[in-house]
Design a protein around this motif. Structure first.
Motif, short mmCIF file in Angstrom:
data_model
loop_
_atom_site.label_atom_id
_atom_site.label_comp_id
_atom_site.label_asym_id
_atom_site.label_seq_id
_atom_site.Cartn_x
_atom_site.Cartn_y
_atom_site.Cartn_z
N LEU A 38 4.01 0.16 12.89
CA LEU A 38 3.54 -0.84 11.93
C LEU A 38 2.40 -0.29 11.09
CD1 LEU A 38 3.63 -3.69 14.53
CD2 LEU A 38 5.10 -3.56 12.52
N PHE A 39 2.38 -0.70 9.84
CA PHE A 39 1.39 -0.21 8.88
C PHE A 39 0.86 -1.36 8.04
CE2 PHE A 39 2.23 4.43 9.04
CZ PHE A 39 3.39 4.43 9.78
N LEU A 86 -3.85 -7.02 -3.20
CA LEU A 86 -2.56 -7.38 -2.63
C LEU A 86 -2.35 -6.55 -1.38
CD1 LEU A 86 0.01 -9.07 -3.15
CD2 LEU A 86 0.84 -7.21 -4.60
N TYR A 87 -2.02 -7.19 -0.27
CA TYR A 87 -1.90 -6.51 1.01
C TYR A 87 -0.45 -6.57 1.49
CZ TYR A 87 -6.93 -6.25 1.16
OH TYR A 87 -8.24 -5.95 0.87
N PHE A 88 0.03 -5.41 1.93
CA PHE A 88 1.40 -5.31 2.40
C PHE A 88 1.44 -4.82 3.85
CE2 PHE A 88 3.89 -5.98 -1.38
CZ PHE A 88 3.07 -5.59 -2.43
N GLY A 90 4.13 -9.23 0.70
CA GLY A 90 2.78 -9.07 0.18
C GLY A 90 2.00 -10.37 0.24
N THR A 91 0.70 -10.25 0.45
CA THR A 91 -0.22 -11.39 0.46
C THR A 91 -1.38 -11.08 -0.47
OG1 THR A 91 0.32 -11.99 2.74
CG2 THR A 91 -1.77 -12.81 1.86
N LYS A 147 8.78 -7.52 -3.69
CA LYS A 147 8.19 -6.59 -2.74
C LYS A 147 8.61 -5.16 -3.05
CE LYS A 147 11.76 -7.27 0.79
NZ LYS A 147 11.99 -7.72 2.18
N VAL A 148 7.91 -4.23 -2.44
CA VAL A 148 8.20 -2.82 -2.59
C VAL A 148 9.46 -2.50 -1.79
CG1 VAL A 148 7.33 -0.49 -2.21
CG2 VAL A 148 5.75 -2.32 -2.84
N GLU A 149 10.41 -1.81 -2.44
CA GLU A 149 11.70 -1.50 -1.80
C GLU A 149 11.91 0.00 -1.71
OE1 GLU A 149 14.87 -4.65 -3.33
OE2 GLU A 149 13.79 -3.70 -4.99
N PHE A 150 12.40 0.44 -0.58
CA PHE A 150 12.72 1.84 -0.35
C PHE A 150 13.95 2.24 -1.16
CE2 PHE A 150 13.40 5.76 1.85
CZ PHE A 150 14.75 5.83 2.16
N LEU A 151 13.88 3.40 -1.79
CA LEU A 151 15.04 3.95 -2.49
C LEU A 151 15.64 5.14 -1.72
CD1 LEU A 151 13.87 4.00 -6.22
CD2 LEU A 151 15.44 2.40 -5.13
#
Lengths: 110, 119
Positions: free
Chosen positions: A33-34, A88-90, A103-104, B42-46
């Motif tokens: 987890l990150f 923004l935190y992911f 994201g929050t 959201k950020v998506e892996f490619l």
């Protein structure tokens, strides 16, 4: 399939108060987890990670996160928020590639 | 402090045109990635790249996409015929460590991104 969820789109905190940004995960096997932070017009910056070991992980800028296996959570915390923490935190889970939560948006007001 | 760099910062193109997004990963890193973030999502892996070949790709990474490490320092993402829905922020990332071919759990370092706008 691996996934993470961040149930809050936005968190508002007064400066000096503790903050928590929530994350829950779903994985088969051991989770990796990150937490990443994104400032406006910037890339993602690594904050901390949990691979194994102590459930409380300490990271950059005074942030920490607590891994809770029974609740499948990995909440991000900081004892005293700063206005400069607004970003923004992911949360993300890794099996090589990173799978990110939605994201929050953290807003810290003076 | 070493960092991942990306060029250009903003690319505007017409639908159907080819674009190449460029990245210079951190020099001693072994794993390279492309992600994208559509505005508000959201950020998506490619795709991930290790040992000069693709190690994993998502279903987004179809035949219109390709990656290359042409000279040992640059890492490029090519979109052959851009579509409107390709408009997004594209992030390159790299990570180090040698794990004998197993998934790499080291932190990934991200570049500042290239904002691609397809008109």
């Amino acid at each position: 399939a691996q996934s993470v969820a961040q149930p809050e789109d936005q968190v508002n905190v007064a400066e000096g108060n503790p903050l928590t940004v929530k994350c829950t995960y779903s994985v088969s096997g051991n989770p990796y987890l990150f937490w990443y932070v994104q400032y406006p017009n910037r890339g993602l910056q690594f904050l901390l990670k949990y691979i194994t070991g102590d459930n409380l992980v300490k990271g950059s800028y005074g942030f920490e996160a607590e891994f809770n296996k029974s609740q499948t959570s990995f909440h991000l915390k900081k004892p005293s928020a700063l206005v400069s923490d607004s970003a923004l935190y992911f949360c993300a889970v890794s099996g090589g590639k990173l799978i990110f939560g939605q994201g929050t948006e953290l807003s810290v007001k003076p | 402090e070493p960092e991942v760099t990306q060029t250009p910062s903003h690319q505007v193109t017409q639908m159907g045109q080819e674009v190449i997004l460029r990245c210079v990963p951190i020099s001693n890193h072994l794993y390279f990635y492309w992600y994208r973030q559509i505005l508000g999502q959201k950020v998506e892996f490619l795709v991930s790249f290790y040992n000069n070949e693709i190690s994993e790709k998502s279903e987004i990474f179809d035949d219109q996409f390709s990656v290359e490490r042409p000279d040992g320092s640059n890492f490029t993402l090519k979109i052959r015929s851009t579509k409107l829905e390709d408009s997004a922020m594209y992030f390159c990332a790299s990570s180090g460590g040698k794990t004998g071919g197993f998934p790499n759990y080291n932190e990934q370092f991200f570049g500042p991104g290239t904002r691609l706008t397809v008109l």
